[in-house]
Design a protein around this motif. Sequence first.
Motif, short mmCIF file in Angstrom:
data_model
loop_
_atom_site.label_atom_id
_atom_site.label_comp_id
_atom_site.label_asym_id
_atom_site.label_seq_id
_atom_site.Cartn_x
_atom_site.Cartn_y
_atom_site.Cartn_z
N ASN A 425 0.84 -1.20 0.00
CA ASN A 425 0.00 0.00 0.00
C ASN A 425 0.88 1.26 0.00
OD1 ASN A 425 -1.63 2.15 0.73
ND2 ASN A 425 -2.25 1.30 2.71
N PRO A 426 0.87 2.03 -1.10
CA PRO A 426 1.78 3.16 -1.19
C PRO A 426 1.55 4.22 -0.09
CG PRO A 426 0.32 3.06 -3.14
CD PRO A 426 0.04 1.86 -2.30
N SER A 427 0.39 4.26 0.50
CA SER A 427 0.12 5.28 1.52
C SER A 427 0.23 4.74 2.94
CB SER A 427 -1.28 5.87 1.32
OG SER A 427 -1.38 6.45 0.04
N ALA A 428 0.65 3.47 3.07
CA ALA A 428 0.62 2.84 4.40
C ALA A 428 1.44 3.59 5.44
CB ALA A 428 1.11 1.40 4.30
N GLY A 429 2.52 4.23 5.00
CA GLY A 429 3.38 4.90 5.97
C GLY A 429 3.02 6.36 6.21
N HIS A 430 1.92 6.79 5.66
CA HIS A 430 1.57 8.22 5.75
C HIS A 430 0.29 8.44 6.54
CE1 HIS A 430 4.63 9.53 2.78
NE2 HIS A 430 4.59 8.22 2.55
N MET A 431 0.30 9.52 7.31
CA MET A 431 -0.87 9.86 8.12
C MET A 431 -2.03 10.34 7.25
SD MET A 431 -0.31 9.18 11.18
CE MET A 431 -1.65 10.02 12.01
N GLU A 432 -1.69 10.74 6.02
CA GLU A 432 -2.71 11.31 5.15
C GLU A 432 -2.90 10.44 3.91
OE1 GLU A 432 -2.19 15.49 4.34
OE2 GLU A 432 -2.83 15.21 2.27
N LEU A 433 -4.15 10.22 3.57
CA LEU A 433 -4.47 9.54 2.31
C LEU A 433 -5.01 10.60 1.36
CD1 LEU A 433 -5.08 6.97 0.56
CD2 LEU A 433 -7.31 6.90 1.69
N ASP A 434 -4.38 10.72 0.19
CA ASP A 434 -4.86 11.70 -0.79
C ASP A 434 -5.67 10.99 -1.85
OD1 ASP A 434 -3.56 13.70 0.52
OD2 ASP A 434 -1.83 13.73 -0.84
N LEU A 435 -6.90 11.45 -2.05
CA LEU A 435 -7.73 10.89 -3.11
C LEU A 435 -8.00 11.99 -4.14
CD1 LEU A 435 -10.36 8.79 -1.09
CD2 LEU A 435 -8.18 8.05 -2.08
N VAL A 436 -8.15 11.57 -5.38
CA VAL A 436 -8.44 12.53 -6.45
C VAL A 436 -9.58 12.01 -7.33
CG1 VAL A 436 -6.09 13.46 -6.53
CG2 VAL A 436 -6.71 11.54 -8.02
N ASP A 437 -9.99 12.86 -8.24
CA ASP A 437 -11.05 12.57 -9.19
C ASP A 437 -10.88 11.17 -9.81
OD1 ASP A 437 -12.90 14.65 -11.19
OD2 ASP A 437 -12.40 12.64 -11.94
N GLY A 438 -11.95 10.41 -9.81
CA GLY A 438 -11.90 9.03 -10.29
C GLY A 438 -11.53 8.88 -11.75
N GLY A 439 -11.58 9.98 -12.52
CA GLY A 439 -11.24 9.89 -13.94
C GLY A 439 -9.80 10.24 -14.24
N GLU A 440 -9.03 10.61 -13.21
CA GLU A 440 -7.66 11.07 -13.48
C GLU A 440 -6.77 9.97 -14.04
OE1 GLU A 440 -5.51 13.83 -11.07
OE2 GLU A 440 -7.34 14.75 -10.30
N ASP A 441 -7.13 8.72 -13.82
CA ASP A 441 -6.33 7.63 -14.38
C ASP A 441 -6.85 7.23 -15.77
OD1 ASP A 441 -8.71 6.43 -13.75
OD2 ASP A 441 -7.86 4.78 -12.60
N LEU A 442 -7.70 8.05 -16.35
CA LEU A 442 -8.34 7.85 -17.66
C LEU A 442 -9.48 6.83 -17.64
CD1 LEU A 442 -5.51 7.92 -20.38
CD2 LEU A 442 -6.86 9.81 -19.45
N GLN A 443 -9.62 6.12 -16.54
CA GLN A 443 -10.76 5.18 -16.44
C GLN A 443 -11.97 6.03 -16.04
OE1 GLN A 443 -9.88 0.98 -14.99
NE2 GLN A 443 -8.80 2.22 -13.51
N ASN A 444 -12.53 6.73 -17.01
CA ASN A 444 -13.57 7.74 -16.69
C ASN A 444 -14.96 7.13 -16.50
OD1 ASN A 444 -14.22 10.44 -16.15
ND2 ASN A 444 -14.83 10.81 -18.29
#
Length: 658
Positions: A425-444
């Motif tokens: 999990n890339p965010s496992a070591g961080h106190m903050e989880l950043d989420l963004v728009d669901g289409g940003e990975d082109l899977q719109n």
Amino acid sequence: MHVSSFFLLFTTLLQTPSSCAASALLPLSPTTPPHGPRDASQSPQSLQHRPRAAPNAPSGNYAPTVVPCPAKKPTVRSADGLSPEETAWLKLRRKATMAPMTEFLRRVNIPGFDAEAYMAKAAGNMSMLPNIAIAVSGGGYRALMNGAGFLAAADSRVTNATATGALGGLLQSSTYLAGLSGGGWLVGSIFQNNFSSVETLRDGSPGSSVWQFSNSIFQGPKRSGFSIVNMADYWLDVADQVSDKRDAGYDTSVTDYWGRALSYQLINATDGGPAYTFSSIALDKSFASGETPFPILVADGRAPGTTIVSLNATVYEFNAYEMGSFDPTTYGFVPTKYIASNFSAGVIPADGKCVEGFDQAGFVMGTSSSLFNQFLLNNISSAGSNVPKFVVDAITDVLELLGENEDDIAQYMPNPFFGWNNGSNPSAGHMELDLVDGGEDLQNIPLHPLIQPMRSVDVIFAVDSSADTTYLWPNGTALRASYERSFGTIANGTLFPPVPDANTFINLNLNGRPSFFGCDVANFTLRAGQTAPPLLVYIPNAPYTAMSNVSTFTSSYPDAQRNDIIRNGWDSATQGNGTLDAQWPTCVACAALSRSFSRTGTAVPKACADCFSSYCWNGTIDNTDHGVFEPTFKITNMTTAEATSSGTRAADEPTPRN
Ligand SMILES: *[C@@H]1O[C@H](CO)[C@@H](O)[C@H](O)[C@H]1NC(C)=O
Ligand SMILES: *[C@@H]1O[C@H](CO)[C@@H](O)[C@H](O)[C@H]1NC(C)=O
Ligand SMILES: *[C@@H]1O[C@H](CO)[C@@H](O)[C@H](O)[C@H]1NC(C)=O
Ligand SMILES: *[C@@H]1O[C@H](CO)[C@@H](O)[C@H](O)[C@H]1NC(C)=O
Ligand SMILES: *[C@@H]1O[C@H](CO)[C@@H](O)[C@H](O)[C@H]1NC(C)=O
Ligand SMILES: *[C@@H]1O[C@H](CO)[C@@H](O)[C@H](O)[C@H]1NC(C)=O
Ligand SMILES: *[C@@H]1O[C@H](CO)[C@@H](O)[C@H](O)[C@H]1NC(C)=O
Ligand SMILES: *[C@@H]1O[C@H](CO)[C@@H](O)[C@H](O)[C@H]1NC(C)=O
Ligand SMILES: *[C@@H]1O[C@H](CO)[C@@H](O)[C@H](O)[C@H]1NC(C)=O
Ligand SMILES: *[C@@H]1O[C@H](CO)[C@@H](O)[C@H](O)[C@H]1NC(C)=O
Ligand SMILES: *[C@@H]1O[C@H](CO)[C@@H](O)[C@H](O)[C@H]1NC(C)=O
Ligand SMILES: *[C@@H]1O[C@H](CO)[C@@H](O)[C@H](O)[C@H]1NC(C)=O
């Protein structure tokens, strides 16, 4: 730096300037009602207007609240199955779809197929039943309106939806309804408003600002009902709500402002229902009893220290019960209701408390559509905007602290997946989880939750309003992204139907009318444990009776234009009530039944075989360069005189697809 001192420094930094600005102008003493003095006469307004989900944040406002944990403390669970809640709900839902599905199949009439007998047999064994899902893509208001047209045509409650040619009852037969970004506004709005029909929301009601898109989101609602009087008050309220959250000790980002502003248009409650939570959908009687589909919103994870969201980004979903991801990175789910509790390695420490009310409905809808944060920033600070200066300052302060590259994030702090699956999990070591728009990975299109083998979906109706081409029509990019992703380790073995390149989409008219992908289950080579993905019914935005390719960055739509685009979406869903193909509703039923036919060894009726030969992509590729794609009306121009349409993007606009 030690994790907790990082946390403290970060929250202090974030809180200081903007809360000073806010408190200088909005003194909030303990005796002040939570919404400030302007609402005092309306109190308790949230109880007066309670036709939907529920304003159940314990704070009574936008702020999360520390609460004692329930006897059985919430935990993060592994994504190796569905939640017990979803599993129990599915039993009710699958049963509740029987009657509408039988009625739908009977009405569309597949010659040579006895729908009643087939369904009666399935009553003894639910796994025979078709398991239907609908997915509504991103694309701002364009996606909301075009998607709304599809849902209206599929909703047996809507006027004329059960007339010849329409698809009424398909919605009532569906198990899942997923939305992403602008499509998430549609799905979120319907569920926050007691599963209201598109017709009800479109037509509105006196005093309500719901779906009043003629009032720009930057100007705010015009109506005097429900306490809003002018633009300054609107923005003061938004700022006030967001500072409620900040003052309670939680980080806020541009997404909070954006989500609050959206809520005034999407949630039919005073001040955009600041206390409405996404998890409250689980308490809604009609949802809980299985009378509605299961709503899901999608967002992408952005790995710490990165700004590019690639196809390998972790895809998160929000449902009424849980938030999390099936991807082998995070591979876990947390109860939506408790997302801001201090989970560490999946548990809340022995002396830890729980937090409720972080999952505000507007914040969740804003998270899925965070790309529009930029739209908000551009508009509120532009010359001629009358947004009060301190509000502009509060928002831009947040941004200065986060950095320009962070304008699209929604901060989930504390990170519910802190210390969870540390190895992947890339965010496992961080106190903050950043989420963004669901289409940003082109899977719109929010297909990810629906292709998960554990959900056993048979067919997905995928409504695509992406702006891929020069004139803002879709060209299959969203499907291709999901197909390409299925080859990576991130897909964890989950398959996706093959789809061709963009030129083939255009040359074969796959984006000019509905097309089916993955029709033939036998064409999938399955490893042990793998299952064939659902059949995909692709419903691309196209001009049937109105030019529905409006710019993603148009912030207001006259009612006539809104209605024309919704009607065009209906004409797309129904092929002009059958005028383009009288067999179309039969073909929709055949698509819904296809996987069920193969599962039960039922011979495919001739009418269905004909449908499949006309709508299934058969593997042909024609990738010659088509040049500029500029479709003309498929039926005829039925644009209402009052509706002004602008099909091209202004020269200085960026080119977001979702
Ligand atoms: C929600 O909708 C259902 C079904 O239309 C209706 O029976 C119920 O009264 C509504 N609930 C509220 C609180 O309006
Ligand atoms: C139910 O139907 C499925 C096929 O859809 C079949 O595999 C299964 O054995 C059936 N179960 C029972 C109890 O008949
Ligand atoms: C319903 O269909 C009838 C017959 O086509 C039409 O006259 C009427 O305008 C339609 N109503 C709506 C609300 O679309
Ligand atoms: C909005 O809420 C009010 C008050 O509960 C209700 O009377 C009205 O019907 C609702 N309007 C819509 C469009 O849902
Ligand atoms: C998916 O990923 C999880 C976590 O990495 C793993 O335990 C599981 O076996 C994987 N499933 C498949 C089908 O590969
Ligand atoms: C969560 O942890 C932070 C940082 O240690 C602390 O400030 C906060 O009070 C905790 N919240 C709860 C609800 O325990
Ligand atoms: C398809 O859409 C993508 C954007 O999503 C665009 O980059 C590409 O040029 C388009 N191709 C065609 C042939 O329209
Ligand atoms: C995504 O992961 C795959 C391995 O599954 C890797 O080959 C590829 O380079 C990664 N792509 C990006 C953009 O990170
Ligand atoms: C199809 O029916 C709907 C609902 O009655 C109507 O609004 C629409 O105009 C009809 N489409 C065509 C092409 O006539
Ligand atoms: C496959 O589809 C293409 C174009 O859509 C068509 O020209 C061709 O005849 C089809 N092939 C078969 C074997 O049906
Ligand atoms: C059948 O499968 C092959 C291999 O995955 C693929 O290339 C082809 O496009 C598929 N055909 C259809 C019609 O999906
Ligand atoms: C469609 O009709 C409207 C109203 O009559 C008109 O303003 C518009 O230009 C027409 N659109 C096209 C693309 O012909």
